[in-house]
Design a protein around this motif. Structure first.
Motif, PDB file in Angstrom:
ATOM      1  N   SER A   1     -46.621  34.180 -35.409  1.00 41.40           N
ATOM      2  CA  SER A   1     -47.622  35.231 -35.625  1.00 41.40           C
ATOM      3  C   SER A   1     -47.927  35.916 -34.303  1.00 41.40           C
ATOM      4  CB  SER A   1     -48.914  34.646 -36.214  1.00 41.40           C
ATOM      5  OG  SER A   1     -48.709  34.133 -37.515  1.00 41.40           O
ATOM      6  N   LEU A   2     -48.004  37.231 -34.344  1.00 37.33           N
ATOM      7  CA  LEU A   2     -48.304  38.035 -33.165  1.00 37.33           C
ATOM      8  C   LEU A   2     -49.642  38.740 -33.375  1.00 37.33           C
ATOM      9  CD1 LEU A   2     -44.762  39.642 -32.777  1.00 37.33           C
ATOM     10  CD2 LEU A   2     -45.677  37.723 -31.468  1.00 37.33           C
ATOM     11  N   PHE A   3     -50.441  38.815 -32.340  1.00 38.13           N
ATOM     12  CA  PHE A   3     -51.744  39.467 -32.378  1.00 38.13           C
ATOM     13  C   PHE A   3     -51.755  40.570 -31.329  1.00 38.13           C
ATOM     14  CE2 PHE A   3     -52.210  35.402 -34.295  1.00 38.13           C
ATOM     15  CZ  PHE A   3     -53.253  35.476 -35.200  1.00 38.13           C
ATOM     16  N   PHE A   4     -51.797  41.822 -31.780  1.00 38.12           N
ATOM     17  CA  PHE A   4     -51.681  42.964 -30.880  1.00 38.12           C
ATOM     18  C   PHE A   4     -53.020  43.699 -30.771  1.00 38.12           C
ATOM     19  CE2 PHE A   4     -46.942  43.497 -32.141  1.00 38.12           C
ATOM     20  CZ  PHE A   4     -46.584  42.514 -31.221  1.00 38.12           C
ATOM     21  N   THR A   5     -53.504  43.856 -29.548  1.00 39.99           N
ATOM     22  CA  THR A   5     -54.700  44.671 -29.326  1.00 39.99           C
ATOM     23  C   THR A   5     -54.343  46.146 -29.471  1.00 39.99           C
ATOM     24  OG1 THR A   5     -54.289  44.721 -26.946  1.00 39.99           O
ATOM     25  CG2 THR A   5     -55.716  42.974 -27.778  1.00 39.99           C
TER      26      THR A   5
ATOM     27  N   PRO B   1     -59.863  41.708 -24.563  1.00 35.55           N
ATOM     28  CA  PRO B   1     -59.072  40.735 -25.320  1.00 35.55           C
ATOM     29  C   PRO B   1     -57.590  40.854 -24.976  1.00 35.55           C
ATOM     30  CG  PRO B   1     -59.569  42.622 -26.701  1.00 35.55           C
ATOM     31  CD  PRO B   1     -60.326  42.824 -25.418  1.00 35.55           C
ATOM     32  N   ALA B   2     -56.864  39.779 -25.228  1.00 39.25           N
ATOM     33  CA  ALA B   2     -55.454  39.748 -24.869  1.00 39.25           C
ATOM     34  C   ALA B   2     -54.581  39.728 -26.114  1.00 39.25           C
ATOM     35  CB  ALA B   2     -55.171  38.513 -24.018  1.00 39.25           C
ATOM     36  N   SER B   3     -53.531  40.528 -26.114  1.00 34.36           N
ATOM     37  CA  SER B   3     -52.499  40.355 -27.128  1.00 34.36           C
ATOM     38  C   SER B   3     -51.870  38.975 -26.899  1.00 34.36           C
ATOM     39  CB  SER B   3     -51.437  41.446 -27.001  1.00 34.36           C
ATOM     40  OG  SER B   3     -51.978  42.715 -27.283  1.00 34.36           O
ATOM     41  N   LEU B   4     -51.533  38.290 -27.972  1.00 33.43           N
ATOM     42  CA  LEU B   4     -51.041  36.930 -27.810  1.00 33.43           C
ATOM     43  C   LEU B   4     -50.099  36.550 -28.942  1.00 33.43           C
ATOM     44  CD1 LEU B   4     -52.855  35.072 -29.981  1.00 33.43           C
ATOM     45  CD2 LEU B   4     -54.617  35.482 -28.257  1.00 33.43           C
ATOM     46  N   TYR B   5     -49.489  35.391 -28.782  1.00 33.70           N
ATOM     47  CA  TYR B   5     -48.501  34.865 -29.727  1.00 33.70           C
ATOM     48  C   TYR B   5     -48.914  33.467 -30.165  1.00 33.70           C
ATOM     49  CZ  TYR B   5     -44.283  32.148 -30.854  1.00 33.70           C
ATOM     50  OH  TYR B   5     -43.381  31.284 -31.433  1.00 33.70           O
ATOM     51  N   VAL B   6     -48.759  33.182 -31.460  1.00 32.70           N
ATOM     52  CA  VAL B   6     -49.059  31.863 -32.008  1.00 32.70           C
ATOM     53  C   VAL B   6     -47.851  31.357 -32.783  1.00 32.70           C
ATOM     54  CG1 VAL B   6     -50.552  30.504 -33.516  1.00 32.70           C
ATOM     55  CG2 VAL B   6     -51.515  32.411 -32.202  1.00 32.70           C
ATOM     56  N   CYS B   7     -47.424  30.148 -32.460  1.00 33.43           N
ATOM     57  CA  CYS B   7     -46.355  29.494 -33.213  1.00 33.43           C
ATOM     58  C   CYS B   7     -46.966  28.366 -34.039  1.00 33.43           C
ATOM     59  CB  CYS B   7     -45.297  28.931 -32.264  1.00 33.43           C
ATOM     60  SG  CYS B   7     -43.893  28.165 -33.108  1.00 33.43           S
ATOM     61  N   ARG B   8     -46.632  28.337 -35.313  1.00 34.12           N
ATOM     62  CA  ARG B   8     -47.078  27.274 -36.225  1.00 34.12           C
ATOM     63  C   ARG B   8     -45.838  26.590 -36.800  1.00 34.12           C
ATOM     64  NH1 ARG B   8     -48.371  28.587 -42.106  1.00 34.12           N
ATOM     65  NH2 ARG B   8     -48.916  26.582 -43.038  1.00 34.12           N
ATOM     66  N   PRO B   9     -45.164  25.745 -36.013  1.00 34.51           N
ATOM     67  CA  PRO B   9     -43.923  25.128 -36.500  1.00 34.51           C
ATOM     68  C   PRO B   9     -44.123  24.218 -37.695  1.00 34.51           C
ATOM     69  CG  PRO B   9     -44.637  24.110 -34.444  1.00 34.51           C
ATOM     70  CD  PRO B   9     -45.504  25.313 -34.658  1.00 34.51           C
TER      71      PRO B   9
ATOM     72  N   ILE C   1     -58.500  31.212 -29.033  1.00 32.19           N
ATOM     73  CA  ILE C   1     -58.813  30.530 -30.293  1.00 32.19           C
ATOM     74  C   ILE C   1     -59.792  31.365 -31.110  1.00 32.19           C
ATOM     75  CG2 ILE C   1     -59.930  28.487 -31.272  1.00 32.19           C
ATOM     76  CD1 ILE C   1     -58.837  26.924 -28.823  1.00 32.19           C
ATOM     77  N   ASP C   2     -60.779  31.940 -30.453  1.00 31.35           N
ATOM     78  CA  ASP C   2     -61.753  32.785 -31.151  1.00 31.35           C
ATOM     79  C   ASP C   2     -61.090  34.025 -31.749  1.00 31.35           C
ATOM     80  OD1 ASP C   2     -63.751  31.005 -30.516  1.00 31.35           O
ATOM     81  OD2 ASP C   2     -64.538  32.186 -28.826  1.00 31.35           O
ATOM     82  N   LEU C   3     -60.152  34.627 -30.995  1.00 29.60           N
ATOM     83  CA  LEU C   3     -59.472  35.830 -31.485  1.00 29.60           C
ATOM     84  C   LEU C   3     -58.648  35.496 -32.725  1.00 29.60           C
ATOM     85  CD1 LEU C   3     -57.747  38.576 -29.400  1.00 29.60           C
ATOM     86  CD2 LEU C   3     -56.543  37.561 -31.335  1.00 29.60           C
ATOM     87  N   VAL C   4     -57.867  34.421 -32.661  1.00 29.92           N
ATOM     88  CA  VAL C   4     -57.049  34.023 -33.809  1.00 29.92           C
ATOM     89  C   VAL C   4     -57.937  33.730 -35.017  1.00 29.92           C
ATOM     90  CG1 VAL C   4     -55.468  32.262 -34.693  1.00 29.92           C
ATOM     91  CG2 VAL C   4     -55.167  33.160 -32.370  1.00 29.92           C
ATOM     92  N   ALA C   5     -59.030  33.011 -34.786  1.00 25.15           N
ATOM     93  CA  ALA C   5     -59.947  32.679 -35.878  1.00 25.15           C
ATOM     94  C   ALA C   5     -60.497  33.927 -36.546  1.00 25.15           C
ATOM     95  CB  ALA C   5     -61.085  31.810 -35.342  1.00 25.15           C
TER      96      ALA C   5
ATOM     97  N   ALA D   1     -57.364  36.318 -38.084  1.00 20.43           N
ATOM     98  CA  ALA D   1     -56.613  35.709 -39.180  1.00 20.43           C
ATOM     99  C   ALA D   1     -57.517  35.194 -40.288  1.00 20.43           C
ATOM    100  CB  ALA D   1     -55.747  34.572 -38.639  1.00 20.43           C
ATOM    101  N   GLY D   2     -58.824  35.259 -40.085  1.00 24.59           N
ATOM    102  CA  GLY D   2     -59.749  34.824 -41.126  1.00 24.59           C
ATOM    103  C   GLY D   2     -59.857  33.319 -41.256  1.00 24.59           C
ATOM    104  N   VAL D   3     -59.915  32.639 -40.108  1.00 30.66           N
ATOM    105  CA  VAL D   3     -60.088  31.179 -40.102  1.00 30.66           C
ATOM    106  C   VAL D   3     -61.325  30.879 -39.255  1.00 30.66           C
ATOM    107  CG1 VAL D   3     -58.945  28.949 -39.778  1.00 30.66           C
ATOM    108  CG2 VAL D   3     -57.559  31.021 -40.091  1.00 30.66           C
ATOM    109  N   PRO D   4     -62.522  31.154 -39.766  1.00 26.75           N
ATOM    110  CA  PRO D   4     -63.717  31.095 -38.921  1.00 26.75           C
ATOM    111  C   PRO D   4     -64.033  29.717 -38.347  1.00 26.75           C
ATOM    112  CG  PRO D   4     -64.303  31.328 -41.258  1.00 26.75           C
ATOM    113  CD  PRO D   4     -62.832  31.573 -41.150  1.00 26.75           C
TER     114      PRO D   4
END
Length: 553
Positions: A345-349, A369-377, A425-429, A432-435
């Protein structure tokens, strides 16, 4: 046939292991030394409480490069690893835009996706990918498998015919190239993001690298069952089976040389004689060698293992070079499921230009905020997390600055590193709707730029290596042969052809070519595969090959 040589490889990352395997397979006497207790280099791993995290590469692209490499060793990717094709290839979240965009694993569906976002963009993507495929094929055939020590790389009729087009792509940045074809910000970001794989940004990367979009939007993204540490295990086993000696906990402290009288056109001042090493118990010894391959960080090899007068790339060269980004890595073991996230998953500002400027332009700063990358293997692999839990790996690009600090376990890292992790972690939450994401974390470890220096001797704390800006790409990138010391070569992300696991495998093959006197510009000729056995034998072989050699449990 050239005489076989005593070879010492410094560095046990992917490039070092691949070099050791290829040279040992050719009959050379190969010894590899790695300062850490584990092999893998940047392709590292970490385990705790039933979670197993890859702490380095996580995208399997350019599968044909892996296929070719394994065939050179008389085997195949399928025999060594169990690859899973991901669908979606990845998911993208955009600041200020509800929902997410799933990028499929084939070009046709991605053209439909682009068309749904911007009328006419489907046909635009088809043309874009056709151009990308042409550029990619030309790169593989003429520019990746060469050390640029012979003009034939540029004299091929296909290169000459495309000369004006290539010059245009090299003289233009990727960002403007994409913007001329697509208007929607989201599509531009999807097509610009591959520049990050190259340690750069879309506005700093030559447009020739639009070829990267062929890989993720058409050729698909794969994952090796068990994680990328399985690739490290395979390379180490293949190297040992072919006779290479791999020693961990052994630190190279100097490349040993002897003054030489230049012969003919060779003006190098010295020839290599070996490597001085220190074992874990402090015992110093010298390993004799006819050839030394520096597969560790090039800056470290040149500025720490050689005297100043024998450095091809002295400190003043690095003072003008451009590093790829640093990174804060966050390994999270999370209770419960996270279907909101894909494997990638990629998060782009929205204003990601300011993100890149914060990382690359002086004075640098950590973007927020920072654009970032999340891997969920754990979306694909049930061996990387305990049942009922998820494995998340978060990468936040930051300036390549060791002063940002070290990471640690359970919030014990340096303050700035932990603050970056908390904001990620706050940005992803939020996006992505995972409060309740933060409350569900049961394992946490951070890694900062200073850890890259300690762990892999990374120049400037960079996570990837020198950026693929124009003056550090293709034949402008640091060469893989010392100009001052005969018999000293370089492999890995710092040298040609560049950053990434496929490039590291190719860099190993380039060393093999050099030792064989092979100046060809394409992939090396592959040994013939054994002829098929009888029908009964073939059936047994197929059944046996159904299970990967590497256990993914």
């Amino acid at each position: 046939m050239k005489p076989l040589r005593r070879v010492v490889v410094v560095g046990g990352g992917v490039a070092g292991l691949a070099t050791a395997a290829l040279l040992a397979a050719d009959g050379h006497d190969v010894e590899l030394v790695e300062k850490n207790d584990d092999l893998g280099g940047r392709a590292g791993s970490w385990e705790r409480d039933g979670f197993r995290f890859d702490t380095g590469p996580s995208w399997w692209l350019m599968p044909e490069v892996f296929d070719h490499f394994f065939r050179l060793l008389g085997t195949s990717t399928a025999e060594q690893l169990d690859l899973v094709r991901l669908d979606p290839g990845y998911r993208v979240f955009f600041e200020g835009v509800p929902g997410a965009m799933d990028v499929a694993d084939d070009a046709e569906r991605n053209q439909a996706l682009f068309e749904s976002v911007e009328p006419g963009a489907g046909a635009g993507l088809e043309a874009y990918l056709e151009s990308a495929r042409t550029a990619y094929d030309l790169a593989v055939d003429r520019f990746l498998y060469t050390s640029f020590d012979h003009p034939r790389a540029f004299l091929d009729r296909r290169v000459l015919a495309r000369g004006p087009r290539l010059a245009s792509l090299l003289g233009r940045d990727l960002e403007s190239f994409v913007a001329a074809r697509f208007a929607d910000r989201r599509l531009r970001q999807v097509l610009g993001y591959p520049a990050v794989f190259l340690g750069s940004s879309p506005d700093r990367t030559p447009a020739i690298y639009h070829l990267m979009s062929w890989l993720d939007l058409a050729d698909g993204v794969r994952y090796p069952a068990g994680g990328f540490t399985r690739l490290v295990d395979v390379l180490a086993r293949l190297a040992r089976e072919r006779g290479a000696r791999l020693r961990t906990g052994v630190t190279a402290t100097a490349v040993l040389t002897h003054a030489s009288s230049p012969r003919g056109a060779d003006r190098r001042r010295a020839r290599v004689t070996g490597v001085r090493v220190v074992d874990a118990d402090g015992t110093e010894s010298d390993l004799p060698a006819d050839v030394v391959v520096g597969a560790a960080d090039l800056h470290h090899v040149e500025t720490r293992l050689l005297p100043e007068q024998l450095r091809t790339f002295p400190q003043r060269w690095w003072d003008k070079a451009v590093s790829g980004p640093g990174a804060v890595l966050v390994c999270l073991g999370v209770r419960g499921e996270l279907p909101e996230l894909a494997h990638h998953s990629l998060f782009f500002t929205e204003d990601w230009r300011s993100n890149f400027d914060a990382v690359f332009e002086a004075p640098t700063r950590v973007p927020d905020p920072a654009s970032l990358y999340v891997c969920r293997p754990s979306a694909t692999d049930d061996t990387v997390a305990p049942e009922g839990h998820e494995n998340l790996f978060v990468l936040v690009p930051v300036p390549p600055d060791p002063g940002i600090g070290h990471g640690g376990e359970d919030g014990a890292g340096d303050a700035q590193v932990e603050a970056v992790a908390d904001r990620a972690i706050d940005l992803v939450a939020s996006w992505a709707g995972v409060p309740d994401l933060a409350e569900r974390v049961v394992v946490r470890r951070t890694i900062g730029p200073a850890d890259f220096v300690d762990g892999v001797n990374a120049w400037s704390g960079g996570a990837l290596g020198p950026a693929h800006v124009m003056r550090q790409s293709a034949f402008f990138r640091a060469g893989n042969s010392s100009r001052k010391v005969r018999g000293l070569y370089y492999a890995g992300a710092s040298t040609v052809p560049g950053i990434g696991l496929p490039m590291c495998l190719i860099s190993a093959e380039l060393i093999r070519k050099r030792l064989a006197g092979d100046t060809s510009v394409g992939p090396s000729a592959e040994p013939p595969r054994p002829a098929p056995r009888s029908q009964a034998g073939a059936s047994e072989s197929s059944a046996a090959s159904a299970e990967p050699v590497v256990d993914a449990s």
